[in-house]
Design a protein around this motif. Structure first.
Motif, PDB file in Angstrom:
ATOM      1  N   GLY A  22       0.803  -1.226   0.000  1.00 45.67           N
ATOM      2  CA  GLY A  22       0.000   0.000   0.000  1.00 45.67           C
ATOM      3  C   GLY A  22       0.829   1.266   0.000  1.00 45.67           C
ATOM      4  N   THR A  23       1.936   1.232  -0.693  1.00 44.82           N
ATOM      5  CA  THR A  23       2.813   2.402  -0.711  1.00 44.82           C
ATOM      6  C   THR A  23       2.614   3.179  -2.010  1.00 44.82           C
ATOM      7  OG1 THR A  23       4.402   1.179   0.593  1.00 44.82           O
ATOM      8  CG2 THR A  23       5.213   3.119  -0.531  1.00 44.82           C
ATOM      9  N   SER A  24       2.438   4.472  -1.892  1.00 46.94           N
ATOM     10  CA  SER A  24       2.176   5.278  -3.080  1.00 46.94           C
ATOM     11  C   SER A  24       3.111   6.473  -3.166  1.00 46.94           C
ATOM     12  CB  SER A  24       0.755   5.832  -3.064  1.00 46.94           C
ATOM     13  OG  SER A  24      -0.149   4.796  -2.850  1.00 46.94           O
ATOM     14  N   ARG A  25       3.391   6.871  -4.395  1.00 51.59           N
ATOM     15  CA  ARG A  25       4.128   8.094  -4.691  1.00 51.59           C
ATOM     16  C   ARG A  25       5.378   8.250  -3.835  1.00 51.59           C
ATOM     17  NH1 ARG A  25      -1.223   9.753  -4.511  1.00 51.59           N
ATOM     18  NH2 ARG A  25      -0.955  10.766  -2.513  1.00 51.59           N
ATOM     19  N   THR A  26       6.123   7.208  -3.713  1.00 52.46           N
ATOM     20  CA  THR A  26       7.343   7.267  -2.934  1.00 52.46           C
ATOM     21  C   THR A  26       8.526   7.071  -3.866  1.00 52.46           C
ATOM     22  OG1 THR A  26       6.248   6.536  -0.942  1.00 52.46           O
ATOM     23  CG2 THR A  26       8.592   6.133  -1.054  1.00 52.46           C
ATOM     24  N   GLU A  27       9.578   7.808  -3.593  1.00 57.53           N
ATOM     25  CA  GLU A  27      10.728   7.780  -4.482  1.00 57.53           C
ATOM     26  C   GLU A  27      11.872   7.010  -3.827  1.00 57.53           C
ATOM     27  OE1 GLU A  27      12.269  11.600  -5.325  1.00 57.53           O
ATOM     28  OE2 GLU A  27      13.383  10.925  -7.083  1.00 57.53           O
ATOM     29  N   PHE A  28      12.399   6.042  -4.549  1.00 57.40           N
ATOM     30  CA  PHE A  28      13.540   5.265  -4.058  1.00 57.40           C
ATOM     31  C   PHE A  28      14.716   5.575  -4.958  1.00 57.40           C
ATOM     32  CE2 PHE A  28      11.250   2.518  -1.144  1.00 57.40           C
ATOM     33  CZ  PHE A  28       9.957   2.662  -1.593  1.00 57.40           C
ATOM     34  N   LYS A  29      15.689   6.241  -4.421  1.00 57.45           N
ATOM     35  CA  LYS A  29      16.756   6.730  -5.276  1.00 57.45           C
ATOM     36  C   LYS A  29      18.109   6.509  -4.622  1.00 57.45           C
ATOM     37  CE  LYS A  29      17.601  10.826  -8.036  1.00 57.45           C
ATOM     38  NZ  LYS A  29      17.360  12.257  -8.137  1.00 57.45           N
ATOM     39  N   ARG A  30      19.065   6.128  -5.438  1.00 57.39           N
ATOM     40  CA  ARG A  30      20.456   6.008  -5.014  1.00 57.39           C
ATOM     41  C   ARG A  30      20.647   5.180  -3.742  1.00 57.39           C
ATOM     42  NH1 ARG A  30      23.369   9.243  -8.234  1.00 57.39           N
ATOM     43  NH2 ARG A  30      25.224   9.206  -6.967  1.00 57.39           N
ATOM     44  N   ASN A  31      19.890   4.107  -3.627  1.00 53.45           N
ATOM     45  CA  ASN A  31      20.107   3.190  -2.510  1.00 53.45           C
ATOM     46  C   ASN A  31      20.999   2.050  -2.963  1.00 53.45           C
ATOM     47  OD1 ASN A  31      18.090   4.315  -0.522  1.00 53.45           O
ATOM     48  ND2 ASN A  31      16.783   3.948  -2.311  1.00 53.45           N
ATOM     49  N   ILE A  32      21.639   1.411  -2.003  1.00 53.98           N
ATOM     50  CA  ILE A  32      22.454   0.238  -2.312  1.00 53.98           C
ATOM     51  C   ILE A  32      21.789  -0.988  -1.699  1.00 53.98           C
ATOM     52  CG2 ILE A  32      24.712  -0.843  -2.031  1.00 53.98           C
ATOM     53  CD1 ILE A  32      25.876   1.903  -1.621  1.00 53.98           C
ATOM     54  N   PHE A  33      21.584  -1.999  -2.529  1.00 53.11           N
ATOM     55  CA  PHE A  33      21.044  -3.266  -2.037  1.00 53.11           C
ATOM     56  C   PHE A  33      22.115  -4.319  -2.252  1.00 53.11           C
ATOM     57  CE2 PHE A  33      17.505  -0.714  -3.381  1.00 53.11           C
ATOM     58  CZ  PHE A  33      16.573  -0.886  -2.379  1.00 53.11           C
ATOM     59  N   ILE A  34      22.632  -4.871  -1.197  1.00 55.32           N
ATOM     60  CA  ILE A  34      23.729  -5.809  -1.377  1.00 55.32           C
ATOM     61  C   ILE A  34      23.551  -7.039  -0.489  1.00 55.32           C
ATOM     62  CG2 ILE A  34      25.223  -4.555   0.248  1.00 55.32           C
ATOM     63  CD1 ILE A  34      27.528  -5.143  -1.704  1.00 55.32           C
ATOM     64  N   ARG A  35      23.667  -8.194  -1.097  1.00 54.69           N
ATOM     65  CA  ARG A  35      23.581  -9.488  -0.414  1.00 54.69           C
ATOM     66  C   ARG A  35      22.316  -9.679   0.408  1.00 54.69           C
ATOM     67  NH1 ARG A  35      28.724 -11.160   2.666  1.00 54.69           N
ATOM     68  NH2 ARG A  35      27.798 -13.184   2.396  1.00 54.69           N
ATOM     69  N   ASN A  36      21.193  -9.195  -0.087  1.00 58.93           N
ATOM     70  CA  ASN A  36      19.930  -9.465   0.597  1.00 58.93           C
ATOM     71  C   ASN A  36      19.281 -10.713   0.010  1.00 58.93           C
ATOM     72  OD1 ASN A  36      19.665  -6.876   2.203  1.00 58.93           O
ATOM     73  ND2 ASN A  36      19.959  -6.108   0.121  1.00 58.93           N
ATOM     74  N   GLY A  37      18.387 -11.318   0.778  1.00 57.31           N
ATOM     75  CA  GLY A  37      17.620 -12.434   0.244  1.00 57.31           C
ATOM     76  C   GLY A  37      16.703 -11.929  -0.860  1.00 57.31           C
ATOM     77  N   TRP A  38      15.863 -10.985  -0.516  1.00 54.33           N
ATOM     78  CA  TRP A  38      15.017 -10.295  -1.480  1.00 54.33           C
ATOM     79  C   TRP A  38      15.339  -8.809  -1.339  1.00 54.33           C
ATOM     80  CZ3 TRP A  38      13.568 -14.700   0.877  1.00 54.33           C
ATOM     81  CH2 TRP A  38      12.900 -15.668   0.130  1.00 54.33           C
ATOM     82  N   ALA A  39      15.719  -8.153  -2.421  1.00 52.13           N
ATOM     83  CA  ALA A  39      16.014  -6.727  -2.302  1.00 52.13           C
ATOM     84  C   ALA A  39      14.709  -5.965  -2.095  1.00 52.13           C
ATOM     85  CB  ALA A  39      16.750  -6.223  -3.528  1.00 52.13           C
ATOM     86  N   ILE A  40      13.727  -6.221  -2.941  1.00 54.37           N
ATOM     87  CA  ILE A  40      12.448  -5.519  -2.805  1.00 54.37           C
ATOM     88  C   ILE A  40      11.303  -6.502  -2.991  1.00 54.37           C
ATOM     89  CG2 ILE A  40      10.938  -3.749  -3.785  1.00 54.37           C
ATOM     90  CD1 ILE A  40      13.469  -2.304  -4.712  1.00 54.37           C
ATOM     91  N   LYS A  41      10.388  -6.506  -2.078  1.00 51.21           N
ATOM     92  CA  LYS A  41       9.134  -7.229  -2.287  1.00 51.21           C
ATOM     93  C   LYS A  41       8.049  -6.196  -2.474  1.00 51.21           C
ATOM     94  CE  LYS A  41       9.322 -11.852  -0.509  1.00 51.21           C
ATOM     95  NZ  LYS A  41       8.712 -12.873   0.344  1.00 51.21           N
ATOM     96  N   LEU A  42       7.593  -6.119  -3.704  1.00 52.59           N
ATOM     97  CA  LEU A  42       6.662  -5.074  -4.083  1.00 52.59           C
ATOM     98  C   LEU A  42       5.290  -5.706  -4.213  1.00 52.59           C
ATOM     99  CD1 LEU A  42       6.600  -2.107  -5.237  1.00 52.59           C
ATOM    100  CD2 LEU A  42       6.938  -3.125  -7.456  1.00 52.59           C
ATOM    101  N   GLN A  43       4.416  -5.449  -3.262  1.00 51.89           N
ATOM    102  CA  GLN A  43       3.092  -6.040  -3.343  1.00 51.89           C
ATOM    103  C   GLN A  43       2.255  -5.269  -4.360  1.00 51.89           C
ATOM    104  OE1 GLN A  43       4.459  -8.560  -1.801  1.00 51.89           O
ATOM    105  NE2 GLN A  43       2.488  -9.119  -0.970  1.00 51.89           N
ATOM    106  N   ALA A  44       1.255  -5.932  -4.900  1.00 47.80           N
ATOM    107  CA  ALA A  44       0.480  -5.333  -5.993  1.00 47.80           C
ATOM    108  C   ALA A  44      -0.302  -4.111  -5.550  1.00 47.80           C
ATOM    109  CB  ALA A  44      -0.464  -6.370  -6.570  1.00 47.80           C
ATOM    110  N   SER A  45      -0.387  -3.883  -4.241  1.00 48.76           N
ATOM    111  CA  SER A  45      -1.157  -2.733  -3.763  1.00 48.76           C
ATOM    112  C   SER A  45      -0.362  -1.432  -3.806  1.00 48.76           C
ATOM    113  CB  SER A  45      -1.607  -3.011  -2.324  1.00 48.76           C
ATOM    114  OG  SER A  45      -0.509  -3.392  -1.539  1.00 48.76           O
ATOM    115  N   CYS A  46       0.858  -1.466  -4.348  1.00 40.52           N
ATOM    116  CA  CYS A  46       1.676  -0.250  -4.404  1.00 40.52           C
ATOM    117  C   CYS A  46       1.516   0.412  -5.774  1.00 40.52           C
ATOM    118  CB  CYS A  46       3.142  -0.591  -4.201  1.00 40.52           C
ATOM    119  SG  CYS A  46       3.458  -1.430  -2.658  1.00 40.52           S
ATOM    120  N   ASP A  47       1.468   1.725  -5.785  1.00 38.54           N
ATOM    121  CA  ASP A  47       1.402   2.385  -7.077  1.00 38.54           C
ATOM    122  C   ASP A  47       2.181   3.698  -7.100  1.00 38.54           C
ATOM    123  OD1 ASP A  47      -0.361   3.643  -5.389  1.00 38.54           O
ATOM    124  OD2 ASP A  47      -1.651   4.301  -7.019  1.00 38.54           O
ATOM    125  N   ASP A  48       2.548   4.106  -8.296  1.00 34.66           N
ATOM    126  CA  ASP A  48       3.213   5.390  -8.522  1.00 34.66           C
ATOM    127  C   ASP A  48       4.527   5.571  -7.786  1.00 34.66           C
ATOM    128  OD1 ASP A  48       1.786   6.609 -10.413  1.00 34.66           O
ATOM    129  OD2 ASP A  48       0.383   7.610  -9.065  1.00 34.66           O
TER     130      ASP A  48
END
Lengths: 427, 255
Positions: free
Chosen positions: A296-322
């Protein structure tokens, strides 16, 4: 032309003069230099309570080293409590150590130990209701149930404290810094260990959390609900039972934090639930089971992050938009992106993916063919967790290749059309 | 027996295949380290070599070698030498030379580039798999007199453990997904040395993902010293049992 400064208006002038006289009058009522009361064991004033009795608002109470067991200490005057040589104020496992009722109180340089534990009252090292402009600085909280527990308290400053809870079971441990219905709080450079939630915010607005280290807490390193317009930067959240949770909030800014080693079946580096218009930038997510879980996340900006050695970097549920994901580095994650739907309402662009195998013929640094970050096997594991056992086997490799050629399970349009060929220089 | 090993070893060196294999491993490993600065990714690519190429080369080379030295074996057996000594001599010579190649080809770069625990796990699993597949090659060699058939059987072994078994396992997991499968899959994984080796590597490479869900169960098991002993013992059994069976057949076999 008619230039008239407002100061020159005779009407205003009168006002100002009245102001000045009033101010002088008020200042004359109090001694200009505040009193200093010294508390020393065996000295003239030997207890903090006695000193508070004598004190006038604005006084400073200097407490010398020693151990003070005085039960619950109620501060009802605007005073500054200064510890010299880390005096210990012990609650003997029975009471709340300091209860602040006045505004503009400062508590600095103490070791605050062993508050009571209660399931009825939230006993804390320092508790306050409506004690605006409270300053808590350079204290060590040892074995307190709640460290600092504030409600309805605005403009507080909590800085350079350490919090260390005793090893107790979950329900016998409170939160390190607990704020409820506060505004304009500043929480900087604290270290919090072993509490239930390291920092707990509920209905806290316009506040800044920076430079804190929150680690090995039972539940969340930072727990954040209904707290709008807040900012947290340069914090370290490590080894917490469930990572960091940010829920039901708008306008949160999260910059340059480190989310590290939040391991477990329900552990998230960052759990975002019902968040909107926020910014996640320059953070480092390392070795989390799930680095970011979004619902349920909306209009949020993810920029210049580092994802390293995670199991799942991002789990994006279908309820997120924009939401937009740009210029992030994805390196050595088991799965870069997982989702549970086929609709694509988010923008993913110009990230660096270490799994990208495309080419760049025109040498503009952008890959010529899109990258699909959703791994087909990630979707299988999503449904059947046991199947993680077959990960990286030849069979899975073949299935994955087949899926890449003919996408059947993975959302076809979920892709990065401009993948970067080189990792961004983020540190 | 050392004398037999020595002669067979010289014989293997003369075919030059083992040198080529060493050079191939060394070159590809070095190239990977050169191309990628992230050692984690290199270990990942090397893992694919260890899980696919090493077993394949080990099993095919050993089978071919066995048939090529058939005359030598017959000659030796016409002397007053125990069949066990000849057979085990052959086995150890092949196993040692392949392990030697692997250690030089992969081990030296891995140690040189200092890859830590994951590098050592890679070496360990690679050596174990080499031994396991040499054992299987010897078993397939004594099963039949026909060279082509034996190579076929050897390839089938490889194919079965690398692909078919995983397919069956996935089918089982898929069909019984509503049941708690942790312990069952643990037992099933032990029946395939390649899977066992792969999971030991996963614990090094995908530890964060394994911590989620049921993965934590495998992590707790294989990550503990008990799990390490368990997997080592199982891999040992996979080495010893085929050789032992092959030896039994070879002893009674009419050459």
């Amino acid at each position: 032309m008619n230039i008239r400064s407002p100061l020159l208006s005779p009407h205003k002038m009168k006002d100002y003069i009245r102001y000045i006289f009033q101010s002088i009058f008020i200042l004359l009522l109090f001694p200009v230099a505040a009193n200093k009361i010294v508390v020393q064991q065996g000295g003239k004033v030997s207890s903090i309570k006695a000193a508070l009795e004598q004190a006038n608002p604005g006084d400073t109470i200097l407490v010398k080293a020693g151990t003070y067991r005085e039960g619950n200490i109620l501060i009802a005057k605007s005073v500054t409590l200064l510890g010299e040589g880390k005096p210990v104020v012990d609650g003997d496992y029975k009471v709340e150590v300091f209860t602040v009722e006045a505004e503009r109180v400062t508590i600095e340089g103490f070791q605050i130990a062993n508050s009571g534990v209660s399931s009825m009252k939230d006993l804390a090292g320092i508790g306050s209701m409506n004690g605006h402009y409270l300053i808590v600085r350079k204290n060590d909280f040892v074995g307190t149930f709640f460290g600092v527990h504030l409600s309805g308290t605005n403009h507080v400053v909590i800085e350079q404290n350490t919090f260390k809870a005793l090893l107790r079971s979950d329900h016998e441990t409170g939160n390190g810094i607990h704020l409820w219905q506060c505004a304009n709080a500043t929480i900087t450079n604290n270290t919090i260990r072993g509490h239930r939630d390291g920092i707990y915010f509920e209905f806290v607005t316009n506040s800044i959390i920076s430079g804190n280290t929150s680690e090995s807490n039972h539940r969340y390193g930072l727990h954040f609900m209904f707290s709008h317009d807040d900012e947290y930067r340069n914090n370290i959240f490590r080894d917490n039972g469930a990572g960091v949770a940010v829920m039901y909030t708008k306008n949160v800014t999260m910059i340059n934090n480190i989310f590290d080693r939040n391991w477990g079946p329900t552990a998230y580096g960052l759990l975002l639930k019902d968040i909107r218009d926020s910014r996640v930038e320059g953070n480092r997510f390392e070795q989390n089971t799930i680095a970011i879980y979004m619902e349920g996340t909306s209009r949020t900006e993810f920029k210049r992050n580092i994802f390293i050695r995670n199991g799942w970097a991002i789990k994006l549920q279908a309820s997120c938009d924009d939401n937009t994901f740009t210029e992030n580095n994805f390196k050595s994650n088991t799965f870069d992106l997982a989702t549970n739907g086929t609709m694509v309402l988010n923008t993913i662009s110009r990230n660096y993916w270490d799994k990208y195998q495309g080419y760049d013929l025109n040498k503009d640094g952008i890959g010529d063919i899109p990258f699909r970050p959703v791994n087909m096997y990630a979707m299988v594991v999503e449904r059947i967790p046991t199947a993680v056992l077959l990960w990286r086997s030849f069979l899975v490799f073949l299935m994955d290749r087949a899926e890449k050629v003919f996408p059947a399970v993975t959302p076809e349009n979920l892709k990065d059309d401009y993948p970067s060929m080189k990792p961004y220089d983020l540190s | 027996m050392t004398r037999v090993i020595k002669y067979v070893f010289y014989d293997i060196l003369r075919t030059r295949f083992i040198l080529l294999y060493t050079a191939f491993l060394l070159l590809s490993t070095l190239a990977m380290f050169q191309l990628d600065t992230d050692t984690g990714k290199v270990i990942l690519s090397l893992m694919n070599i260890v899980l696919m190429v090493v077993p394949l080369v080990s099993i095919v080379f050993s089978t071919i070698h066995f048939y090529n030295s058939y005359e030598f074996i017959e000659l030796m057996l016409s002397q007053p030498v125990n069949r066990r000594v000849v057979f085990l001599g052959e086995y150890f010579a092949v196993a040692i030379s392949l392990c030697f190649s692997f250690t030089i080809g992969v081990g030296v770069p891995v140690v040189f580039y200092d890859t830590g625990a994951s590098g050592f796990t890679l070496l360990y699993t690679g050596l174990m798999l080499t031994l396991v597949f040499v054992s299987m090659a010897f078993l397939s060699s004594v099963l039949t007199r026909d060279k082509a058939k034996a190579i076929g059987v050897a390839l089938l072994f490889w194919f079965y453990f690398s692909l078919i078994y995983d397919g069956l396992l996935m089918w089982i997991i898929y069909s019984f997904m509503d049941y708690p499968l942790e312990k069952v899959t643990l037992a099933l994984v032990s029946l395939n040395p390649v899977d066992l080796a792969r999971i030991l590597m996963l614990l090094q490479l995908d530890i964060s993902a394994l911590m989620g869900y049921t993965g934590a169960f495998y992590k707790d098991f294989f990550g503990s010293s008990l799990g390490l002993i368990f997997s080592s013992v199982i891999l040992m059994l996979w080495i010893v049992l085929p050789v032992w069976g092959a030896l039994r057949i070879f002893k009674r076999k009419d050459l």
